[in-house]
Design a protein around this motif. Structure first.
Motif, PDB file in Angstrom:
ATOM      1  N   TYR A 153      31.545  14.253 -36.157  1.00  0.00           N
ATOM      2  CA  TYR A 153      30.853  15.528 -35.978  1.00  0.00           C
ATOM      3  C   TYR A 153      29.703  15.378 -34.976  1.00  0.00           C
ATOM      4  CZ  TYR A 153      28.276  19.789 -37.285  1.00  0.00           C
ATOM      5  OH  TYR A 153      27.615  20.997 -37.273  1.00  0.00           O
ATOM      6  N   VAL A 154      28.848  14.368 -35.176  1.00  0.00           N
ATOM      7  CA  VAL A 154      27.694  14.222 -34.282  1.00  0.00           C
ATOM      8  C   VAL A 154      28.125  13.789 -32.878  1.00  0.00           C
ATOM      9  CG1 VAL A 154      26.110  13.751 -36.177  1.00  0.00           C
ATOM     10  CG2 VAL A 154      27.207  11.839 -35.017  1.00  0.00           C
ATOM     11  N   GLN A 155      29.250  13.072 -32.795  1.00  0.00           N
ATOM     12  CA  GLN A 155      29.748  12.721 -31.461  1.00  0.00           C
ATOM     13  C   GLN A 155      30.341  13.937 -30.760  1.00  0.00           C
ATOM     14  OE1 GLN A 155      31.880   8.728 -31.153  1.00  0.00           O
ATOM     15  NE2 GLN A 155      31.582   8.794 -33.377  1.00  0.00           N
ATOM     16  N   GLY A 156      31.068  14.771 -31.525  1.00  0.00           N
ATOM     17  CA  GLY A 156      31.728  15.925 -30.927  1.00  0.00           C
ATOM     18  C   GLY A 156      30.821  17.111 -30.690  1.00  0.00           C
ATOM     19  N   VAL A 157      29.877  17.383 -31.598  1.00  0.00           N
ATOM     20  CA  VAL A 157      29.012  18.569 -31.506  1.00  0.00           C
ATOM     21  C   VAL A 157      27.730  18.276 -30.737  1.00  0.00           C
ATOM     22  CG1 VAL A 157      27.688  20.263 -32.843  1.00  0.00           C
ATOM     23  CG2 VAL A 157      29.958  19.549 -33.623  1.00  0.00           C
ATOM     24  N   PHE A 158      27.118  17.115 -30.996  1.00  0.00           N
ATOM     25  CA  PHE A 158      25.836  16.791 -30.371  1.00  0.00           C
ATOM     26  C   PHE A 158      25.964  15.793 -29.222  1.00  0.00           C
ATOM     27  CE2 PHE A 158      24.649  17.540 -34.977  1.00  0.00           C
ATOM     28  CZ  PHE A 158      24.272  18.869 -34.772  1.00  0.00           C
ATOM     29  N   ALA A 159      27.209  15.415 -28.865  1.00  0.00           N
ATOM     30  CA  ALA A 159      27.472  14.472 -27.770  1.00  0.00           C
ATOM     31  C   ALA A 159      26.764  13.135 -27.992  1.00  0.00           C
ATOM     32  CB  ALA A 159      27.062  15.076 -26.425  1.00  0.00           C
ATOM     33  N   ALA A 160      26.661  12.702 -29.242  1.00  0.00           N
ATOM     34  CA  ALA A 160      26.031  11.425 -29.557  1.00  0.00           C
ATOM     35  C   ALA A 160      27.014  10.278 -29.301  1.00  0.00           C
ATOM     36  CB  ALA A 160      25.586  11.408 -31.022  1.00  0.00           C
ATOM     37  N   SER A 161      26.481   9.064 -29.182  1.00  0.00           N
ATOM     38  CA  SER A 161      27.323   7.884 -28.988  1.00  0.00           C
ATOM     39  C   SER A 161      27.909   7.437 -30.316  1.00  0.00           C
ATOM     40  CB  SER A 161      26.495   6.749 -28.391  1.00  0.00           C
ATOM     41  OG  SER A 161      25.522   6.306 -29.325  1.00  0.00           O
ATOM     42  N   SER A 162      28.890   6.526 -30.256  1.00  0.00           N
ATOM     43  CA  SER A 162      29.466   5.989 -31.490  1.00  0.00           C
ATOM     44  C   SER A 162      28.423   5.225 -32.293  1.00  0.00           C
ATOM     45  CB  SER A 162      30.658   5.072 -31.169  1.00  0.00           C
ATOM     46  OG  SER A 162      30.248   3.975 -30.362  1.00  0.00           O
ATOM     47  N   PHE A 163      27.457   4.616 -31.605  1.00  0.00           N
ATOM     48  CA  PHE A 163      26.389   3.885 -32.292  1.00  0.00           C
ATOM     49  C   PHE A 163      25.521   4.841 -33.104  1.00  0.00           C
ATOM     50  CE2 PHE A 163      22.067   1.849 -32.036  1.00  0.00           C
ATOM     51  CZ  PHE A 163      22.328   0.877 -32.991  1.00  0.00           C
ATOM     52  N   VAL A 164      25.146   5.966 -32.496  1.00  0.00           N
ATOM     53  CA  VAL A 164      24.357   6.982 -33.202  1.00  0.00           C
ATOM     54  C   VAL A 164      25.181   7.593 -34.331  1.00  0.00           C
ATOM     55  CG1 VAL A 164      23.210   9.232 -32.973  1.00  0.00           C
ATOM     56  CG2 VAL A 164      22.911   7.484 -31.205  1.00  0.00           C
ATOM     57  N   GLY A 165      26.492   7.780 -34.084  1.00  0.00           N
ATOM     58  CA  GLY A 165      27.363   8.302 -35.132  1.00  0.00           C
ATOM     59  C   GLY A 165      27.345   7.430 -36.373  1.00  0.00           C
TER      60      GLY A 165
END
Length: 450
Positions: free
Chosen positions: A278-290
């Motif tokens: 969700y955070v990678q797809g909606v907020f364009a976060a990295s896998s590390f942040v995910g």
């Protein structure tokens, strides 16, 4: 407690690799050129195979020694590690994960069975909480570990780094693990096991078929599921071979602890899959942040276990069960209503509240149920708790993966699709929280039968 620790650490490695893989899905999709529906089988298939192994745990406890079961578990993990680390095609990776599922399938019930053999009923909550610390730390480390490895090295290192630890535990187990109850030769009920395996496999594959729009396959698999369930029920009336005792379902304490337990696991595994994506797809976060999104909540999930178990032993079921269900439901309601506006930090805090509530209710639903059941049925109940946990986890990943991409309109980009579908998933889980409240009410007023 040393013996329980060794077994729990082996199970920890299984859970660690499972939760680590959740943050690698976008990378795996690119590396192996597979869809999200296909790659989620890395988790769903793993949980399904673990469930099938756990179905046999009541039989295994009576038939084989603790050391033998632990050795099988460690060997399966090591073989699976090697298959996954060297995978050049997706089917090899998937086979490796299915083989590794045997580790958790053997070790998790083994840990609980050892505790039930040596711990008095009045302290069951505390000791189960202490043992669960080790296993539940894995979800805290897993997403962050997997995200960091994927971002800075290769997802293959997840398996290379856990391999030597598994070998060390295998060696230690040969010297430390002891036997506390006598074993006997039993004839295993292969017919009933095969029918249950067919039913569970049809259920999970059928849900995946819905995601692919293959309604014909879904219909056929539902027919297999119903036929297998009917066949299992008929055979159970006359079978004299060992699998597990269905009389455990006549215990209200089991039924009303089992149902919220599997709903809580459905939500937990589903959210652990959904949020990093969700955070990678909606907020364009990295896998590390995910992976980091799950870290604070998962730490409290694991480290809070002794406290949650002590609350059960000290105050009874009302405090931890009702409080846990309330936190669980409120956090999911916030995700459903304000997800895109919460941002990465807000979703992290919401998951923290969710994880505390879920953990408090999850472990204590089992401990409370076991306390209220006759000792002769505890190993059978343990087999079903663990099987239900794995199946509901597989369903959680599959269903939430379907919902995540289920809503789309012309002109929408990927972030909007994921946001809308995830809101639907969060809403479903919020509704399940209300059901859990009612089930806990029934559990706390169930008749004690021991």
């Amino acid at each position: 407690m040393v013996v329980v620790t060794v077994v729990a650490l082996m199970s920890f490695l299984g859970v660690l690799t499972e939760t680590s893989m959740n943050t690698t899905f976008p990378t795996l999709m690119k590396d192996f050129h597979v869809s999200l529906t296909a790659v989620q089988w890395v988790t769903s298939g793993y949980l399904l195979c673990a469930a099938l192994v756990m179905l046999t745990s009541a039989f295994m406890k009576r038939r084989f020694t603790n050391r033998t079961l632990f050795t099988w578990a460690a060997a399966l993990f090591i073989v699976g590690d090697l298959l996954c680390a060297t995978a050049t095609i997706f089917p090899q990776l998937l086979v490796g994960r299915l083989v590794q599922a045997g580790c958790v399938g053997f070790c998790t019930p083994l840990m609980v069975n050892i505790i039930m053999d040596v711990v008095p009923r009045s302290k069951l909550g505390t000791y189960l909480g202490l043992a669960n610390v080790i296993i539940l730390i894995a979800p805290a480390l897993g997403p962050t570990f997997g995200g960091a490895i994927t971002a800075f090295a290769s997802w293959r290192m997840i398996f290379w780094l856990t391999l030597p630890l598994a070998v060390i535990l295998l060696i230690c187990g040969q010297f430390l693990i002891k036997q506390y109850t006598a074993t006997s030769r039993y004839a295993f009920d292969w017919a009933r096991f095969a029918l249950l395996a067919a039913a569970l496999t049809s259920l999970i594959i059928g849900l995946t078929a819905v995601g692919d729009g293959n309604w014909l396959l879904f219909g056929g698999l539902m027919v297999v599921l119903v036929a297998s369930a009917i066949g299992f029920a008929k055979l159970s009336k006359t079978s004299t071979r060992a699998l597990f005792s269905l009389t455990v379902f006549h215990q209200p304490a089991f039924l009303f602890s089992f149902l919220p337990y599997i709903l809580l696991q459905f939500a937990n595994v589903g959210i652990n899959f959904l949020l990093p994506n969700y955070v990678q797809g909606v907020f364009a976060a990295s896998s590390f942040v995910g992976g980091l999104v799950l870290l604070p909540g998962s730490i409290f999930n694991g480290l809070g276990q002794p406290l949650y178990g002590w609350l059960l032993d000290r105050f009874g079921g009302k405090v931890p069960l009702y409080t846990g269900a309330a936190l669980f439901t409120l956090a999911l309601g916030a995700m459903a209503g304000w997800g895109p506006r919460l941002g990465v930090v807000g979703m992290t805090l919401a998951y923290l509240v969710f994880a505390i509530g879920r953990s408090m209710a999850f472990s204590n639903s089992v401990a409370y149920g076991l306390k209220k059941m006759p000792k002769t049925l505890q190993s059978d109940a343990n087999a079903l708790y663990n099987t239900g946990q794995q199946v509901s986890g597989a369903m959680g990943t599959t269903v939430l993966a379907l919902l995540m991409t289920s809503i789309s309109r012309p002109g929408w980009h990927q972030a909007q699709i994921i946001s809308a579908g995830s809101a639907l998933a969060f809403g479903l889980l919020t509704a399940s929280g209300l059901v859990i409240w009612w089930l806990f009410f029934k559990l706390l007023h169930a008749k004690t039968d021991y």
